[in-house]
Design an enzyme around this catalytic site. Structure first.
Site, mmCIF file in Angstrom:
data_model
loop_
_atom_site.group_PDB
_atom_site.id
_atom_site.type_symbol
_atom_site.label_atom_id
_atom_site.label_comp_id
_atom_site.label_asym_id
_atom_site.label_seq_id
_atom_site.Cartn_x
_atom_site.Cartn_y
_atom_site.Cartn_z
ATOM 1 N N THR A 48 48.774 14.444 -30.655
ATOM 2 C CA THR A 48 48.725 15.542 -29.691
ATOM 3 C C THR A 48 50.119 16.068 -29.394
ATOM 4 O OG1 THR A 48 46.780 14.527 -28.668
ATOM 5 C CG2 THR A 48 47.957 16.176 -27.372
ATOM 6 N N THR A 49 51.074 15.145 -29.231
ATOM 7 C CA THR A 49 52.450 15.518 -28.906
ATOM 8 C C THR A 49 53.101 16.306 -30.035
ATOM 9 O OG1 THR A 49 52.533 13.439 -27.669
ATOM 10 C CG2 THR A 49 54.621 14.584 -28.002
ATOM 11 N N TYR A 111 34.914 19.095 -28.239
ATOM 12 C CA TYR A 111 34.044 20.272 -28.181
ATOM 13 C C TYR A 111 32.586 19.921 -28.497
ATOM 14 C CZ TYR A 111 32.383 25.062 -28.482
ATOM 15 O OH TYR A 111 31.688 26.222 -28.274
ATOM 16 N N TYR A 137 41.106 6.971 -31.018
ATOM 17 C CA TYR A 137 41.890 7.697 -30.026
ATOM 18 C C TYR A 137 40.955 8.183 -28.940
ATOM 19 C CZ TYR A 137 45.450 11.081 -28.341
ATOM 20 O OH TYR A 137 46.359 11.792 -27.592
ATOM 21 N N ILE A 207 51.541 3.876 -27.211
ATOM 22 C CA ILE A 207 51.807 5.010 -28.091
ATOM 23 C C ILE A 207 52.298 6.106 -27.160
ATOM 24 C CG2 ILE A 207 50.864 6.635 -29.762
ATOM 25 C CD1 ILE A 207 48.878 4.475 -30.610
#
Length: 297
Positions: A48-49, A111, A137, A207
């Site tokens: 994501t980062t 989603y 995750y 993480i």
């Protein structure tokens, strides 16, 4: 490099961009070397980062190749291959395995909000399709759904699923998942502010977004904990808590990249739809960096 029982600080790397929006590979090299010098246990790219959701598949592959080549086996490289489409997740997982990824981070299907059996198959079918270890995750703040504890229990028994990045921020959920931990299934905190609490229930470290900013501090906190210096680890967690929280004044990775730019580390801009940090929040972030001794006033 084999990914097996990795403990400590795993950095969730940002992806640096030039002002024209292209990937800044020179800056990426510098940031990777800074992580290794700081004692980071492993490097995650395309999380994501890393803003992978705004990058093309070609850019993703180029960042993965550059990261693997730069790391050169010194620490494990984890690649985020997640998608809300299971077929796409399998395709990308196979691609990154072939490129040399040591492990894969695979995400809950955002989603779609899958039912329990669909959620299980999303992860299990991906793990069946590759031979490198897979990390679940769980990040409901991004995906809109959490991996049910009952599904984690089933997946923890899968021979190719080695752990979970637990980023719900819910310690009750983490403690339920802790029941499944053992030699073949680990848990890493996905929230910097509860790294020590996660380790206290059997977690293997973090993480980390914060590790982008101060890799040595994050690594030391984990190293101290696993060496039995729990008071020192707790002190470091509390000492850096305000800065860790500052990295979430706005949605990640906006503050992290802003902080790196303030530190002269050339992270570059975000890609839309992420915009620049507001001046008020940037000022608050700068004040925390000054307080932490990472920049001068």
């Amino acid at each position: 490099m084999k990914f097996e029982n990795v403990r400590g600080s795993i950095v969730a790397m940002i992806t640096p961009f030039h002002e024209d929006g292209s990937v800044n590979f020179e800056a990426l090299t510098h940031l990777i070397e800074r992580q290794i010098a700081g004692g980071t246990s492993a490097i995650l790219t395309l999380g994501t980062t890393g803003e992978y959701s705004t990058m093309t598949h070609e850019e993703d592959a180029a960042v993965v190749r550059h990261t693997i080549d730069t790391v050169a086996g010194r620490v494990p490289v984890i690649v985020g291959s997640g998608s809300n489409c299971t077929a796409t997740q399998i395709e990308m997982s196979r691609r990154y395995e072939a490129m040399g990824a040591d492990a894969l981070l695979i995400i809950a299907p955002y989603y779609n909000k899958a039912n329990a059996e669909g959620m299980y198959r999303h992860f299990a079918d991906t793990a069946d399709a590759v031979s490198v270890p897979c990390i679940l995750y769980n990040v409901p703040g991004r995906t809109g759904c959490s991996i049910p504890v009952s599904v984690v229990e089933r997946l923890a028994k899968h021979p190719n699923i080695c752990g979970i990045k637990e980023a719900s921020g819910n310690m009750s959920y983490a403690m339920e998942v802790a029941r499944f931990l053992g030699p073949d299934f680990q848990m890493w905190s996905g929230n910097d502010d509860i790294t020590v609490p996660i380790m206290s229930v059997g977690g293997s470290g973090v993480i980390s977004v914060y590790a982008n900013i101060d890799p040595a501090s994050c690594a030391k906190m984990c190293t101290d904990w696993f060496a039995g210096r729990t008071a020192e680890a707790t002190t470091e967690q509390v000492r850096r808590l305000d800065l860790m929280n500052a990295l979430f004044y706005e949605v990640n990775p906006i503050p992290a990249k802003t902080a790196l730019n303030m530190m002269g580390l050339n992270a570059g801009p975000m890609r839309l739809p992420l915009g620049d940090m507001s001046p008020a929040n940037a000022a608050r972030l700068r004040a925390e960096l000054v307080k932490a001794g990472l920049i001068n006033e």
